[in-house]
Design a protein around this motif. Structure first.
Motif, PDB file in Angstrom:
ATOM      1  N   ARG A 198      -6.031  18.678   2.599  1.00 36.04           N
ATOM      2  CA  ARG A 198      -6.790  17.659   3.317  1.00 36.04           C
ATOM      3  C   ARG A 198      -7.205  16.458   2.477  1.00 36.04           C
ATOM      4  O   ARG A 198      -7.112  15.339   2.959  1.00 36.04           O
ATOM      5  CB  ARG A 198      -7.996  18.263   4.005  1.00 36.04           C
ATOM      6  N   PRO A 199      -7.693  16.632   1.248  1.00 40.61           N
ATOM      7  CA  PRO A 199      -8.110  15.447   0.489  1.00 40.61           C
ATOM      8  C   PRO A 199      -7.003  14.400   0.345  1.00 40.61           C
ATOM      9  O   PRO A 199      -7.260  13.196   0.438  1.00 40.61           O
ATOM     10  CB  PRO A 199      -8.526  16.018  -0.867  1.00 40.61           C
ATOM     11  N   SER A 223       0.144  10.308  15.983  1.00 41.14           N
ATOM     12  CA  SER A 223      -0.563  11.205  16.904  1.00 41.14           C
ATOM     13  C   SER A 223      -2.058  10.925  17.007  1.00 41.14           C
ATOM     14  O   SER A 223      -2.735  11.560  17.826  1.00 41.14           O
ATOM     15  CB  SER A 223      -0.349  12.664  16.480  1.00 41.14           C
ATOM     16  N   LEU A 224      -2.589  10.024  16.213  1.00 35.18           N
ATOM     17  CA  LEU A 224      -4.031   9.786  16.222  1.00 35.18           C
ATOM     18  C   LEU A 224      -4.565   9.507  17.625  1.00 35.18           C
ATOM     19  O   LEU A 224      -5.613  10.014  18.007  1.00 35.18           O
ATOM     20  CB  LEU A 224      -4.398   8.621  15.293  1.00 35.18           C
ATOM     21  N   ALA A 225      -3.862   8.705  18.409  1.00 35.12           N
ATOM     22  CA  ALA A 225      -4.327   8.341  19.748  1.00 35.12           C
ATOM     23  C   ALA A 225      -4.328   9.531  20.710  1.00 35.12           C
ATOM     24  O   ALA A 225      -4.964   9.469  21.760  1.00 35.12           O
ATOM     25  CB  ALA A 225      -3.472   7.209  20.313  1.00 35.12           C
ATOM     26  N   ASP A 226      -3.627  10.604  20.340  1.00 32.56           N
ATOM     27  CA  ASP A 226      -3.549  11.791  21.197  1.00 32.56           C
ATOM     28  C   ASP A 226      -4.673  12.793  20.930  1.00 32.56           C
ATOM     29  O   ASP A 226      -4.741  13.831  21.585  1.00 32.56           O
ATOM     30  CB  ASP A 226      -2.209  12.501  20.993  1.00 32.56           C
ATOM     31  N   HIS A 227      -5.527  12.494  19.948  1.00 35.67           N
ATOM     32  CA  HIS A 227      -6.567  13.441  19.547  1.00 35.67           C
ATOM     33  C   HIS A 227      -7.935  12.789  19.581  1.00 35.67           C
ATOM     34  O   HIS A 227      -8.069  11.580  19.420  1.00 35.67           O
ATOM     35  CB  HIS A 227      -6.272  13.978  18.141  1.00 35.67           C
ATOM     36  N   ARG A 228      -8.962  13.613  19.772  1.00 31.36           N
ATOM     37  CA  ARG A 228     -10.332  13.112  19.838  1.00 31.36           C
ATOM     38  C   ARG A 228     -10.876  12.668  18.492  1.00 31.36           C
ATOM     39  O   ARG A 228     -11.868  11.944  18.429  1.00 31.36           O
ATOM     40  CB  ARG A 228     -11.250  14.169  20.440  1.00 31.36           C
ATOM     41  N   SER A 229     -10.230  13.078  17.410  1.00 32.17           N
ATOM     42  CA  SER A 229     -10.694  12.697  16.075  1.00 32.17           C
ATOM     43  C   SER A 229      -9.539  12.803  15.079  1.00 32.17           C
ATOM     44  O   SER A 229      -8.527  13.450  15.349  1.00 32.17           O
ATOM     45  CB  SER A 229     -11.840  13.606  15.624  1.00 32.17           C
ATOM     46  N   ALA A 230      -9.744  12.188  13.928  1.00 30.32           N
ATOM     47  CA  ALA A 230      -8.761  12.321  12.856  1.00 30.32           C
ATOM     48  C   ALA A 230      -8.697  13.770  12.391  1.00 30.32           C
ATOM     49  O   ALA A 230      -7.626  14.267  12.044  1.00 30.32           O
ATOM     50  CB  ALA A 230      -9.120  11.394  11.697  1.00 30.32           C
ATOM     51  N   ASP A 231      -9.843  14.443  12.412  1.00 31.24           N
ATOM     52  CA  ASP A 231      -9.885  15.856  12.036  1.00 31.24           C
ATOM     53  C   ASP A 231      -8.970  16.685  12.932  1.00 31.24           C
ATOM     54  O   ASP A 231      -8.217  17.532  12.445  1.00 31.24           O
ATOM     55  CB  ASP A 231     -11.331  16.356  12.118  1.00 31.24           C
ATOM     56  N   GLU A 232      -9.003  16.438  14.244  1.00 27.07           N
ATOM     57  CA  GLU A 232      -8.131  17.159  15.174  1.00 27.07           C
ATOM     58  C   GLU A 232      -6.664  16.817  14.932  1.00 27.07           C
ATOM     59  O   GLU A 232      -5.801  17.686  15.044  1.00 27.07           O
ATOM     60  CB  GLU A 232      -8.498  16.836  16.619  1.00 27.07           C
ATOM     61  N   ALA A 233      -6.376  15.565  14.597  1.00 23.34           N
ATOM     62  CA  ALA A 233      -4.990  15.177  14.316  1.00 23.34           C
ATOM     63  C   ALA A 233      -4.468  15.907  13.079  1.00 23.34           C
ATOM     64  O   ALA A 233      -3.314  16.368  13.059  1.00 23.34           O
ATOM     65  CB  ALA A 233      -4.893  13.661  14.126  1.00 23.34           C
ATOM     66  N   LEU A 234      -5.312  16.037  12.051  1.00 29.91           N
ATOM     67  CA  LEU A 234      -4.910  16.775  10.848  1.00 29.91           C
ATOM     68  C   LEU A 234      -4.686  18.253  11.164  1.00 29.91           C
ATOM     69  O   LEU A 234      -3.709  18.847  10.709  1.00 29.91           O
ATOM     70  CB  LEU A 234      -5.965  16.628   9.746  1.00 29.91           C
ATOM     71  N   MET A 288       0.841  -1.161   0.000  1.00 25.54           N
ATOM     72  CA  MET A 288       0.000   0.000   0.000  1.00 25.54           C
ATOM     73  C   MET A 288       0.884   1.220   0.000  1.00 25.54           C
ATOM     74  O   MET A 288       1.874   1.269   0.662  1.00 25.54           O
ATOM     75  CB  MET A 288      -0.880  -0.026   1.243  1.00 25.54           C
ATOM     76  N   SER A 289       0.464   2.176  -0.729  1.00 22.59           N
ATOM     77  CA  SER A 289       1.202   3.422  -0.775  1.00 22.59           C
ATOM     78  C   SER A 289       0.298   4.534  -0.289  1.00 22.59           C
ATOM     79  O   SER A 289      -0.881   4.546  -0.567  1.00 22.59           O
ATOM     80  CB  SER A 289       1.638   3.701  -2.211  1.00 22.59           C
ATOM     81  N   VAL A 290       0.862   5.432   0.459  1.00 22.69           N
ATOM     82  CA  VAL A 290       0.128   6.616   0.878  1.00 22.69           C
ATOM     83  C   VAL A 290       0.846   7.810   0.305  1.00 22.69           C
ATOM     84  O   VAL A 290       1.936   7.677  -0.234  1.00 22.69           O
ATOM     85  CB  VAL A 290      -0.003   6.694   2.417  1.00 22.69           C
ATOM     86  N   PRO A 291       0.264   8.976   0.399  1.00 23.26           N
ATOM     87  CA  PRO A 291       0.836  10.131  -0.296  1.00 23.26           C
ATOM     88  C   PRO A 291       2.305  10.379   0.029  1.00 23.26           C
ATOM     89  O   PRO A 291       2.730  10.260   1.161  1.00 23.26           O
ATOM     90  CB  PRO A 291      -0.017  11.297   0.198  1.00 23.26           C
ATOM     91  N   THR A 292       3.037  10.692  -1.018  1.00 22.66           N
ATOM     92  CA  THR A 292       4.410  11.130  -0.860  1.00 22.66           C
ATOM     93  C   THR A 292       4.391  12.652  -0.908  1.00 22.66           C
ATOM     94  O   THR A 292       3.339  13.256  -0.928  1.00 22.66           O
ATOM     95  CB  THR A 292       5.289  10.555  -1.996  1.00 22.66           C
ATOM     96  N   SER A 293       5.546  13.265  -0.957  1.00 24.28           N
ATOM     97  CA  SER A 293       5.568  14.721  -1.011  1.00 24.28           C
ATOM     98  C   SER A 293       4.919  15.241  -2.288  1.00 24.28           C
ATOM     99  O   SER A 293       4.494  16.370  -2.360  1.00 24.28           O
ATOM    100  CB  SER A 293       6.999  15.242  -0.884  1.00 24.28           C
ATOM    101  N   SER A 294       4.863  14.419  -3.302  1.00 25.99           N
ATOM    102  CA  SER A 294       4.103  14.754  -4.500  1.00 25.99           C
ATOM    103  C   SER A 294       3.088  13.635  -4.698  1.00 25.99           C
ATOM    104  O   SER A 294       3.285  12.538  -4.226  1.00 25.99           O
ATOM    105  CB  SER A 294       5.033  14.855  -5.714  1.00 25.99           C
ATOM    106  N   PRO A 295       1.990  13.903  -5.394  1.00 25.93           N
ATOM    107  CA  PRO A 295       0.961  12.883  -5.528  1.00 25.93           C
ATOM    108  C   PRO A 295       1.342  11.783  -6.505  1.00 25.93           C
ATOM    109  O   PRO A 295       0.644  11.512  -7.460  1.00 25.93           O
ATOM    110  CB  PRO A 295      -0.255  13.683  -6.008  1.00 25.93           C
ATOM    111  N   VAL A 296       2.454  11.126  -6.261  1.00 19.11           N
ATOM    112  CA  VAL A 296       2.925  10.035  -7.096  1.00 19.11           C
ATOM    113  C   VAL A 296       2.649   8.741  -6.357  1.00 19.11           C
ATOM    114  O   VAL A 296       2.953   8.612  -5.176  1.00 19.11           O
ATOM    115  CB  VAL A 296       4.442  10.170  -7.381  1.00 19.11           C
ATOM    116  N   GLN A 327      -7.282  10.738   2.046  1.00 16.38           N
ATOM    117  CA  GLN A 327      -7.145   9.554   1.197  1.00 16.38           C
ATOM    118  C   GLN A 327      -6.159   8.569   1.831  1.00 16.38           C
ATOM    119  O   GLN A 327      -6.395   7.358   1.858  1.00 16.38           O
ATOM    120  CB  GLN A 327      -6.665   9.963  -0.192  1.00 16.38           C
ATOM    121  N   ALA A 328      -5.063   9.076   2.362  1.00 14.76           N
ATOM    122  CA  ALA A 328      -4.067   8.221   3.008  1.00 14.76           C
ATOM    123  C   ALA A 328      -4.654   7.548   4.249  1.00 14.76           C
ATOM    124  O   ALA A 328      -4.497   6.343   4.449  1.00 14.76           O
ATOM    125  CB  ALA A 328      -2.835   9.037   3.389  1.00 14.76           C
ATOM    126  N   LEU A 329      -5.350   8.331   5.083  1.00 15.86           N
ATOM    127  CA  LEU A 329      -5.951   7.763   6.291  1.00 15.86           C
ATOM    128  C   LEU A 329      -7.039   6.752   5.939  1.00 15.86           C
ATOM    129  O   LEU A 329      -7.159   5.703   6.586  1.00 15.86           O
ATOM    130  CB  LEU A 329      -6.510   8.870   7.184  1.00 15.86           C
TER     131      LEU A 329
END
Length: 123
Positions: free
Chosen positions: A96-97, A75-86, A1-9, A101-103
């Motif tokens: 954000r998109p 950091s996800l476990a340190d925040h009440r939501s993924a939105d707060e982590a972002l 699985m790949s998640v976003p790199t510094s460029s959308p490759v 997408q990665a999450l």
């Protein structure tokens, strides 16, 4: 699985931008307002390029090729939501998109899971 790199490759074993993939481990859709955490069955090993994730239950190996994504996942476990982590990571609305997408890909593969109710931090 790949998640976003510094460029959308894309790259890696499974492309997170590809069409339908394997059946998700957690059938619940990704909810940005929910509390998430690294799956307890997953080991995260930091690497110079980002990190390796290994799921001991499914034996899947994933590559995170973006240090910001690594920090968000850690950091996800340190925040009440993924939105707060972002937000805490300083992710702007225009970015954000890509990070959602990665999450979503990590949630679909079971690398991150919803935190049980009542275990949210007092953030």
């Amino acid at each position: 699985m790949s998640v976003p790199t510094s460029s959308p490759v894309s790259g890696g074993r499974v492309d997170a931008t590809a069409g339908p993939g394997p059946t998700p481990v957690d059938p619940a859709p990704f909810d940005i307002d929910a509390a998430w955490e690294l799956n307890p069955k997953v080991a995260l090993r930091p690497e110079p390029f980002g990190a390796l994730l290994y799921h001991f239950g499914t034996r899947k190996l994933s590559f995170l090729k973006n240090l910001t994504v690594v920090g968000i996942v850690q950091s996800l476990a340190d925040h009440r939501s993924a939105d707060e982590a972002l937000a805490a990571a300083g992710i702007e609305a225009a970015e954000r998109p890509l990070y959602l997408q990665a999450l979503r890909a990590l949630a679909d593969s079971g690398m991150i899971t919803r935190r049980p109710p009542g275990s949210s931090p007092d953030a």
